[in-house]
Design a protein around this motif. Structure first.
Motif, PDB file in Angstrom:
ATOM      1  N   UNK A 204      78.945  36.669  23.679  1.00  0.00           N
ATOM      2  CA  UNK A 204      78.400  35.502  24.380  1.00  0.00           C
ATOM      3  C   UNK A 204      78.376  35.758  25.874  1.00  0.00           C
ATOM      4  N   UNK A 205      79.466  36.334  26.367  1.00  0.00           N
ATOM      5  CA  UNK A 205      79.528  36.604  27.795  1.00  0.00           C
ATOM      6  C   UNK A 205      78.460  37.608  28.200  1.00  0.00           C
ATOM      7  N   UNK A 206      78.176  38.550  27.319  1.00  0.00           N
ATOM      8  CA  UNK A 206      77.176  39.561  27.648  1.00  0.00           C
ATOM      9  C   UNK A 206      75.758  38.996  27.576  1.00  0.00           C
ATOM     10  N   UNK A 207      75.515  38.174  26.576  1.00  0.00           N
ATOM     11  CA  UNK A 207      74.149  37.716  26.335  1.00  0.00           C
ATOM     12  C   UNK A 207      73.884  36.324  26.874  1.00  0.00           C
ATOM     13  N   UNK A 208      74.999  35.628  27.147  1.00  0.00           N
ATOM     14  CA  UNK A 208      74.907  34.271  27.645  1.00  0.00           C
ATOM     15  C   UNK A 208      74.199  33.360  26.642  1.00  0.00           C
TER      16      UNK A 208
ATOM     17  N   UNK B 108      71.963  28.396  29.091  1.00  0.00           N
ATOM     18  CA  UNK B 108      72.601  29.505  29.809  1.00  0.00           C
ATOM     19  C   UNK B 108      74.099  29.360  29.932  1.00  0.00           C
ATOM     20  N   UNK B 109      74.596  28.190  29.800  1.00  0.00           N
ATOM     21  CA  UNK B 109      76.037  28.021  29.960  1.00  0.00           C
ATOM     22  C   UNK B 109      76.669  27.598  28.652  1.00  0.00           C
ATOM     23  N   UNK B 110      76.350  28.314  27.634  1.00  0.00           N
ATOM     24  CA  UNK B 110      76.946  28.013  26.336  1.00  0.00           C
ATOM     25  C   UNK B 110      78.461  28.073  26.404  1.00  0.00           C
ATOM     26  N   UNK B 111      78.918  28.965  27.263  1.00  0.00           N
ATOM     27  CA  UNK B 111      80.361  29.097  27.395  1.00  0.00           C
ATOM     28  C   UNK B 111      80.979  27.761  27.791  1.00  0.00           C
ATOM     29  N   UNK B 112      80.183  26.970  28.472  1.00  0.00           N
ATOM     30  CA  UNK B 112      80.726  25.748  29.028  1.00  0.00           C
ATOM     31  C   UNK B 112      81.225  24.803  27.948  1.00  0.00           C
ATOM     32  N   UNK B 113      80.694  24.959  26.748  1.00  0.00           N
ATOM     33  CA  UNK B 113      81.128  24.079  25.676  1.00  0.00           C
ATOM     34  C   UNK B 113      82.637  24.077  25.536  1.00  0.00           C
ATOM     35  N   UNK B 114      83.226  25.194  25.861  1.00  0.00           N
ATOM     36  CA  UNK B 114      84.674  25.268  25.702  1.00  0.00           C
ATOM     37  C   UNK B 114      85.356  25.485  27.042  1.00  0.00           C
ATOM     38  N   UNK B 115      84.631  25.454  28.098  1.00  0.00           N
ATOM     39  CA  UNK B 115      85.230  25.800  29.387  1.00  0.00           C
ATOM     40  C   UNK B 115      85.292  24.592  30.306  1.00  0.00           C
ATOM     41  N   UNK B 116      86.130  24.736  31.281  1.00  0.00           N
ATOM     42  CA  UNK B 116      86.219  23.705  32.290  1.00  0.00           C
ATOM     43  C   UNK B 116      85.039  23.863  33.244  1.00  0.00           C
ATOM     44  N   UNK B 117      84.998  23.013  34.209  1.00  0.00           N
ATOM     45  CA  UNK B 117      83.889  23.066  35.159  1.00  0.00           C
ATOM     46  C   UNK B 117      83.893  24.373  35.926  1.00  0.00           C
ATOM     47  N   UNK B 118      85.076  24.783  36.283  1.00  0.00           N
ATOM     48  CA  UNK B 118      85.246  26.056  37.002  1.00  0.00           C
ATOM     49  C   UNK B 118      84.607  27.198  36.232  1.00  0.00           C
ATOM     50  N   UNK B 119      84.960  27.211  34.968  1.00  0.00           N
ATOM     51  CA  UNK B 119      84.455  28.283  34.135  1.00  0.00           C
ATOM     52  C   UNK B 119      82.951  28.160  33.965  1.00  0.00           C
TER      53      UNK B 119
END
Lengths: 1041, 180
Positions: free
Chosen positions: B35-39, B106-117
Motif C-alpha cells: 500500500x505504501x508503495x502503490x498508495x 491517494x490516502x488509503x493509508x489514512x483509513x487507519x492513520x491519524x492526521x499526521x500520518x
C-alpha cells in the motif's frame, strides 16, 4: 510533533490491516494452490520455458531472434491487452505475417566475453530457419522435422531428427511461440511505445520489459527487456535490441542488437550458406529411439543412477548408447560397473586402442585410486597408524555421498564428558558408494580418538570405540533424517523473553546404541523468544533447562522414570519462566565499603545447599539473581577469602526476596576472635596431628529460636603440634571431626558447644578421639641410603621425600593384615610387606631390594603349551588362603607355546602363581624369595575341565549362521537392537535392520550358545542352538530369561 | 529468525499449517508495504493475493538463503514495481498524467492513520517511485540498503542518495503543508 521531524518514526508505524474479505480469500486461494501443486508433482514433468530458453543448448543457436519473434508474434494475444501500445504492435505483427522471409543480423554481447554475430533467416512460408555463425551453419526444417549442422573448421556434417523432447514437442518454431504464449499469458510483459526519428526515418519504438518478481522461484532470469524499432510507414520491424540479466552468476548481463530486413526469398538449403557442395549428407539418421536411449543415459548420469547405466550397458539396443553409458560410468567411478564393462571390453571386435569399455574400466580404477589418496588427509606420519574405513548408510540402507568424516583426538577426562579436544588428525569424505577411508596416528597413552560424521542434511554422529590398528566400520546408522526441537520462552504474562539461555541434555534413542551418549547443547532465544536445537537424531530425547537473569530456572520435569521427556520433532515447546528474586549488596568493614574483587558470596536456602552465587566486582558489590521468592536465604562468604586479614564475614540470615524485586543487603566484615582447637588421642592423651575438622553454627535452643544450625562456617586441619587456630565471629559453635570406631567405620565426633563472645580474646576447644591407624617410616635401600618412591596400602598412597620419609596417615582399620607395597621411583627396587600394625614412629624402615622375574610354562595334560591361560601372582596369607591384587604391579607376558614371564615381582611376602580361569594343578607356591633372581616355576598343568572352556572349536567348524527376527511386545520389528553372542574370546554381533532381522555368521554349527539382546526394557539372554533355524525373539517389558 | 527457519522447513515439505502461519504472520506487513508503495489498498491487496498464490505453489522449488521476511518483501516490491510501471505508462495513452497524485483514494493509508500520518502518506505519494521504494523498503520493510540495491540492480551508493533525497523531499513537502 511536526511530522517533518519524525518521518522515519512515522513511516515505521504505518500499518494497514488487510480487509477481512481479502484476508480470507487469499488464505483460501493460497492453501488451494498449495494442495494443487502437491497433486501436480513431480515438478520435472512441467518444463519451465524460461529455464529452457536460457539453458537449452539448442535455443542458444537462435536465442535472440526466436524470443523476439515469439514476443512479436504473440504480443496481441497477451490476454488482449487494451492499451494503445498493444494495439499498435498488433498492426506490426499483422504486416509481418504477410512477408515470406525475414532476415536478421544479430550481435550478442555477453558480459565479459567477445561479441558474437549470427545471421538468421526465418522462412514463414517454407517453415525453415537458418542460422549462420562464424564457424558453423545450422538449419531447422520444421516441415520435415530435420536439423542440419555443418562446421567449417573440421567439416563435421550432422543431420538429426528434431527430437520429440520438451518444447520441441511442438514441431515448429511457431508452435513453440504458442507454448511461450501460454506462459506469457499469466505474466504480462509491459509494453510501451514512443515516437522517434532514427537515421532520418520516422520510427516507433516499442519497449517490452519484464522483471521476474518471485526471485528464485521460477527462473534464472532477473530482468528481460526488448526494444523493437518499427518503421512508421510500412509498420515493419527493422531493428531492435534485447537485454537479459541473470539472477545468478553475479547478475551477468547479455545484450543483443539486431537488424531486420525482409527479402523476397531466402536460402533454399544449407549449401546456399557456404557449405561446400562436396560435403556429403550423412545417410545414417539417428532414430528417435537412439535419441531416447542416449537421453535416458544422460539423465541417469545426472542423478548418479549407476544401476540404470549398467542396465543400458547390458541391455541397450544401440552401440552408441552403450558407449555413452560406459563414458558416464567412467565419470562416476563406481566399482560395481567394472564387471559388466570388462565383459563388454572382451567382446570388442574392433581396434583394441579404440575400445571404449576397456578405457572406462581403467578410468574407474584410476579414479578410485585417486579418491583413496585424495580424500584422506594424513596429518602426521606416525610409526603406528590406525586405518579406519567403512560405509555410511541412511536408514534405508542407501549409501550417502559427501559425509565429512573427521578423526578427532582427545585427552581422556576423569569422566567421559570431560574429555579435552586436542586436534583433528584426519579428514575424509564419503564417495558415491558411501565409503570412506582415513588413516591417523594411533592415540598416545591417555588419549583417544573419536570419529565424527557430519553432513548438513544429516544429524551429526560420533563413533567412539576405535580399537586396534585396522578398523572397518559397519556404521549403518549415520544418516537419519535430521530432526529438531524448537520452542519459545515466555514470562508469566506471555511476553517473549529474548536472550534466555536454553540448554538441552541429549540422550539419543536406544536404537542407536553406539551413539547413546549424552551431549549438552546450549543456545539462546532470539528476539521472538524462539530457540532451536537442530541436527538431532530422530528419536533423540532431551532434558531441557531454560534460564535468564532475574528469572527462576525452568527444567523439564521427568515423566515417570524418564528424565528426558522431550522428543526430537517437538517443535512448539512453551517454557514459562517465573520471575525470581534478586539480592544485591556490598561488603563493608568498620562502616566503610570493603572494595575487593573476586570474593565468592553464596546464597543458601536456609538449611540447604547453595542456591545462588556471585563474585564481587572491584567495588565489593555483588548481585545474586534467580532466587525463589518463596524461600528465605542466608548469605555467607567462605573464610578462606580472608586468610591473613583477621577478618571474617558475619552471615546475613533470613533474607526474604520478592518475585522480580531486588533486596539490598550489606555484608559486614568483622575482626574475628581467634579460637584454638586441639584434638587429643583418647588412648594416649597425645595431640592428634593432621586431623581435619569443621566448625558449624549451633544453638542449643534452636527448637525455640528457629535459628539455622549445623551450617558449616569454617574448616581446618591440626598442625604438627596437634593445634589449629581459626578466626570466628561471636556466636555459638560446635566442632565436628571424625574418628575410627571399633568396627573400623568412621564416626562423627562432636565437641561440646562453645561460645565465642564479642569480648573474648581467645577461646580454646579440645576434643578426644580415637584416631585412624597411621603408617610413618622411611624407604631405604640395602645399603641404608634413603630412596625416593611410593608406598601403597590398599587404596591409600604416599610418596617418600628425598630423605625417604613417608606418611600414610588415614589407613582404614580393615586394611591391616593386607599386603602393602613399596617401590622406588625407577621401579628397580621394591618390597612387599604385611601391614600388621599401626606404626606411627619415624623409626620404621622399609628396605627395598631388587625385583625378580618368575618364568614357567602352562601346559595341558598332554604336555601341549597353552597360550590362552594367563598365569597370575597372588599373595599367600598366614591362614593359608591367598588373594590377588586388583591392580597388579607386575606384568605378565605369554607366548603361543605357553611360556610365560612375570616381570618385576617384589620380595617380602610368600606368593602363589596360578592361572586364570582357576584350575591349574597345582597352584605353585613360592616361599620366601631371594631378591634379584629369576625363578623358574616349571610346568603348570591345566585341568581337563578348564581346558574345555579355554579351547575354541577348530576353524573348519565355524560355518554356522544364526538369524531371526526381533519384535517388541506388539509384534512390531525392533530396529537397531544389538544381538550378540560370545564363544571363548570371540564376539559375534549384529544390529537388527529396519525389518528387525539380525544375522550372525561364522558361528560353530550345532553349538549351544547364549544369545544376548540389548534392549531398552532389559538386556535379555537366551539359550539357543546354532542349527540353521531362525531364532525369533519377542521382547516384552521387564522380561529377563 | 528461528521461527521463520522452522516454518520454511515445514513449508518446503508441504505443510499446510506452515503456509497458514507464514500468511498470518506476514500478510499485514506485506499489505502495508504494498500500500505504501502503490498508495492504493485495493491494488496492494491484489498484489499480495497473487503473490501468496504463486508462493504457495513454489513449495519445494524455493531456494532461500536469507531471511523469509526479506524474501517476501523483495517479491512484493518487485510486483509492485511492475504494477507501478504499467500504471505509469498507461497515462501516456490515456492521457491522465496526474492520476496518482490527484487520486482521491491517494490516502488509503489514512483509513487507519491519524492526521499526521495522513499528511505523511500524501507526501509519500508525491515522491518519485524510485525514492519512495527505497524509503518504504528501508523504513517500513526493514531492509538494508545493500539488499535493496541487489533487488533493484543498482549500487548501494545510489540507493543511499535516493534515500537521502527522498527524505529531504518528504521533509520539504511536509513543512510546506504545515506552513500552509
Amino acid at each position: 510533533m511536526r511530522p517533518s521531524e519524525n518521518i522515519s518514526k512515522l513511516i515505521r508505524i504505518l500499518h494497514v490491516t488487510p480487509s477481512a474479505e481479502m484476508y480470507e480469500s487469499t488464505l483460501r486461494d493460497a492453501l488451494e494452490a498449495q494442495e494443487k501443486s502437491k497433486k501436480i508433482k513431480p515438478a520435472p514433468a512441467q518444463p519451465n520455458i524460461w529455464t529452457i530458453i536460457v539453458k537449452s543448448p539448442i535455443t542458444k543457436l537462435a536465442a535472440a531472434a526466436v524470443i523476439i519473434i515469439a514476443v512479436v508474434v504473440s504480443i496481441n494475444q497477451f490476454g488482449g491487452s487494451p492499451d494503445m501500445a498493444g494495439i499498435a504492435l498488433a498492426d506490426v505483427i499483422e504486416n509481418m505475417k504477410k512477408v515470406p522471409w525475414m532476415e536478421v543480423v544479430s550481435t550478442e554481447y555477453p558480459e565479459g566475453e567477445e561479441p558474437r554475430t549470427h545471421h538468421e533467416w526465418y522462412g514463414f512460408a517454407s517453415k525453415k530457419t537458418f542460422v549462420k555463425y562464424a564457424d558453423s551453419v545450422c538449419c531447422f526444417d520444421y516441415a520435415n522435422r530435420k536439423q542440419y549442422f555443418y562446421r567449417f573448421s573440421d567439416q563435421a556434417f550432422e543431420v538429426t531428427e528434431l527430437p520429440e523432447h520438451s518444447f520441441y514437442r511442438a514441431n515448429s518454431a511457431f508452435s513453440f511461440v504458442n507454448e511461450f504464449i501460454q506462459y506469457a499469458k499469466d505474466d504480462r510483459f509491459l509494453v510501451t511505445q514512443r515516437k522517434d526519428i532514427l537515421n532520418g526515418e520516422d520510427v516507433k519504438i516499442f519497449e517490452l520489459s519484464k522483471s521476474f518478481p518471485d526471485v528464485g522461484m521460477t527462473t534464472d532470469v532477473a530482468t528481460f527487456k526488448i526494444e523493437l524499432i518499427v518503421n512508421r510507414e510500412n509498420k515493419l520491424l527493422f531493428a531492435g535490441s534485447a537485454k537479459r540479466k541473470l539472477l545468478h552468476e553475479g547478475g551477468k548481463t547479455t545484450t543483443y542488437n539486431f537488424k531486420v530486413t525482409y527479402p523476397e526469398s531466402g536460402p533454399r538449403d544449407i549449401y546456399a550458406l557456404g557449405v561446400p557442395s562436396t560435403a556429403q549428407l550423412p545417410t545414417v539418421y539417428a532414430s528417435d529411439k537412439l535419441y531416447e536411449e542416449l537421453n535416458e543415459a544422460r539423465e541417469m548420469f545426472a542423478v548418479g543412477d549407476v544401476e540404470g547405466l549398467v542396465t543400458i550397458l547390458l541391455q541397450g539396443q544401440f552401440e552408441e548408447s552403450k558407449v555413452a553409458a560406459a563414458n558416464y560410468l567412467a565419470k562416476i567411478g563406481d566399482l560395481s560397473a567394472v564387471g559388466p564393462l570388462e565383459k563388454l571390453a572382451e567382446e570388442w571386435q574392433e581396434e583394441t586402442a579404440d575400445n571404449p569399455f576397456a578405457a572406462a574400466v581403467s578410468e574407474i580404477r584410476k579414479r578410485l585410486e585417486e579418491e583413496d589418496t585424495e580424500d584422506t588427509t594424513q596429518i602426521t606420519e606416525a610409526e603406528k597408524n590406525i586405518t579406519c574405513s567403512g560405509i555410511v548408510l541412511d536408514p534405508n540402507d542407501n549409501p550417502i555421498e559427501g559425509i565429512d568424516v573427521r578423526a578427532e583426538l582427545y585427552y581422556n577426562g576423569y569422566y567421559t564428558d570431560w574429555r579435552i579436544f586436542a586436534e583433528t588428525t584426519a579428514k575424509a569424505r564419503t564417495n558415491k558408494s558411501g565409503q570412506f577411508k582415513l588413516s591417523m596416528p594411533s592415540a598416545k597413552y591417555g588419549m583417544h580418538h573419536i570419529l565424527v560424521f557430519e553432513h548438513p542434511e544429516y544429524a551429526t554422529n560420533w563413533y567412539h570405540n576405535i580399537r586396534g590398528t585396522r578398523v572397518n566400520l559397519g556404521v549403518h546408522m549415520v544418516g537419519a533424517e535430521p530432526s529438531f526441537v524448537a520452542g519459545q520462552v515466555i514470562d508469566e504474562e506471555g511476553n517473549v523473553i529474548e536472550g534466555a539461555v536454553v540448554r538441552a541434555l541429549v540422550k539419543c534413542h536406544q536404537s542407536y546404541p553406539k551413539t547413546g551418549r549424552r551431549a549438552t547443547l546450549t543456545t539462546y532465544t532470539d528476539s521472538e523468544g524462539w530457540f532451536l536445537f537442530d541436527k538431532l537424531y530422530e528419536g533423540a530425547r532431551l532434558h531441557v533447562d531454560a534460564w535468564k537473569e532475574g528469572y527462576l530456572r525452568y527444567s523439564t520435569e521427568s515423566i515417570g522414570r524418564d528424565a528426558y521427556p522431550v522428543r526430537a520433532g517437538m517443535d512448539y515447546l512453551l517454557f514459562t519462566l517465573e520471575p525470581g528474586g534478586t539480592i544485591i549488596g556490598h561488603l563493608t568493614s568498620r562502616g566503610k565499603p570493603y572494595r575487593r574483587e573476586g570474593i565468592l558470596v553464596v546464597a543458601r536456602r536456609t538449611g540447604s545447599a547453595a542456591s545462588g552465587q556471585a563474585v564481587t566486582d572491584k567495588n565489593g558489590e555483588f548481585k545474586i539473581s534467580g532466587l525463589d521468592p518463596k524461600r528465605r536465604y542466608t548469605l555467607t562468604i567462605d573464610e578462606r577469602f580472608f586468610i591473613g586479614t583477621g577478618l571474617i564475614c558475619k552471615p546475613a540470615e533470613n533474607i526474604q526476596v520478592g518475585a522480580g524485586e531486588k533486596s539490598k543487603v550489606v555484608l559486614e566484615l568483622q575482626a574475628g576472635v581467634p579460637v584454638t582447637f586441639r584434638i587429643i588421642d583418647s588412648d594416649t592423651g597425645q595431640a592428634v596431628y593432621n586431623q581435619p575438622f569443621s566448625v558449624v553454627l549451633w544453638d542449643p535452643n534452636y527448637h525455640e529460636t528457629r535459628k539455622p544450625v549445623n551450617i558449616r562456617v569454617a574448616s581446618g586441619r591440626t598442625d604438627a603440634s596437634g593445634r589449629s587456630v581459626l578466626m570466628l565471629t561471636p556466636n555459638v559453635y560446635q566442632l565436628h571431626t571424625s574418628e575410627w570406631d571399633a568396627q573400623g567405620e568412621s564416626e562423627e565426633r562432636l565437641s561440646k558447644d562453645f561460645n565465642v563472645g564479642a569480648d573474648s580474646n581467645e577461646v580454646s576447644v579440645e576434643v578426644s578421639i580415637t584416631p585412624y591407624p597411621k603408617l610413618y617410616g622411611r624407604l631405604v635401600d640395602t645399603e641404608g641410603k634413603p630412596v625416593e618412591g611410593q608406598v601403597t596400602v590398599v587404596g591409600e598412597q604416599a610418596i617418600s621425600n628425598v630423605a625417604g620419609e613417608f606418611a600414610l596417615s588415614r589407613l582404614h582399620p580393615t586394611d591391616l593384615g593386607r599386603a602393602g607395597y613399596a617401590f622406588a621411583k625407577d621401579k628397580r627396587l621394591g618390597r612387599a610387606f604385611f601391614c600388621r600394625e599401626v606404626i606411627d614412629t619415624n623409626q620404621t624402615e622399609i628396605v627395598l631390594e631388587p625385583l625378580f622375574d618368575i618364568v614357567g610354562r602352562v601346559i595341558d595334560p598332554n604336555g601341549e603349551g597353552l597360550a590362552d591361560a594367563l598365569p597370575k601372582v597372588g599373595i599367600l596369607m598366614s591362614n593359608g588362603r591367598w588373594y590377588r591384587e586388583r591392580i597388579a604391579w607386575w606384568k605378565t607376558v605369554v607366548d603361543k607355546d605357553g611360556w610365560f614371564r612375570i616381570k618385576g615381582v617384589p620380595v617380602g611376602v610368600p606368593m602363589v602363581v596360578s592361572i586364570t580361569p582357576p584350575g591349574a594343578e597345582p597352584d605353585v607356591i613360592l616361599g620366601p624369595l631371594q631378591p634379584g633372581e629369576e625363578i623358574d616355576v616349571g610346568n603348570i598343568v591345566v585341568k581337563v575341565e578348564v581346558l574345555e572352556r579355554l579351547r575354541e572349536p577348530a576353524d573348519a567348524e565355524w560355518y554356522g549362521n544364526l538369524s531371526g527376527l526381533v519384535t517388541d511386545e506388539y509384534g512390531d520389528p525392533v530396529m537397531g537392537t544389538l544381538v550378540e553372542t560370545r564363544i571363548g574370546r570371540r564376539y559375534f554381533r549384529d544390529f537388527t535392520d529396519i525389518d528387525g532381522r539380525y544375522e550372525l555368521t561364522g558361528l560353530p554349527r550345532g553349538e549351544k550358545l547364549k544369545l544376548n539382546i540389548e534392549h531398552r526394557y532389559a538386556p535379555a539372554s537366551y539359550d539357543v542352538v546354532c542349527d540353521g533355524n531362525d531364532f525369533d525373539v519377542q521382547l516384552s517389558p521387564g522380561e529377563q530369561k | 529468525m528461528i521461527e521463520d527457519k522452522l516454518l520454511m522447513w515445514k513449508f518446503k515439505r508441504g505443510s499446510r499449517d506452515a503456509l497458514q502461519r507464514i500468511y498470518e504472520k506476514y500478510v499485514g506487513y506485506l499489505v502495508t508495504l504494498a500500500t505504501a508503495l502503490l498508495n492504493d489498498v485495493n491494488t496492494a491487496e491484489d498484489i499480495v493475493h497473487d503473490f501468496f498464490v504463486s508462493f504457495a505453489q513454489s513449495g519445494e522449488k524455493l531456494r532461500l538463503d536469507g531471511s523469509l521476511r526479506g524474501y517476501l518483501a523483495t517479491c512484493v516490491a518487485n510486483r509492485a514495481r511492475d504494477k507501478m510501471r504499467t500504471r505509469r505508462r498507461q497515462p501516456l495513452a490515456l492521457d491522465e498524467a496526474n492520476s496518482i497524485c490527484s487520486n482521491a483514494r491517494g490516502s488509503e493509508l489514512s483509513a487507519v492513520c491519524s492526521e499526521e500520518l495522513q499528511q505523511l502518506s500524501y507526501a509519500i505519494a508525491q515522491l518519485p517511485y524510485e525514492q519512495r521504494e527505497v524509503i518504504i523498503l528501508h523504513l517500513q520493510g526493514g531492509m538494508m540498503f545493500s539488499q535493496i540495491g541487489r533487488l533493484q540492480g543498482i549500487s548501494v551508493n545510489t540507493i543511499r542518495s535516493r534515500y537521502r533525497y527522498g527524505l529531504d523531499k518528504l521533509r520539504s513537502l511536509l513543512n510546506s503543508e504545515v506552513t500552509k
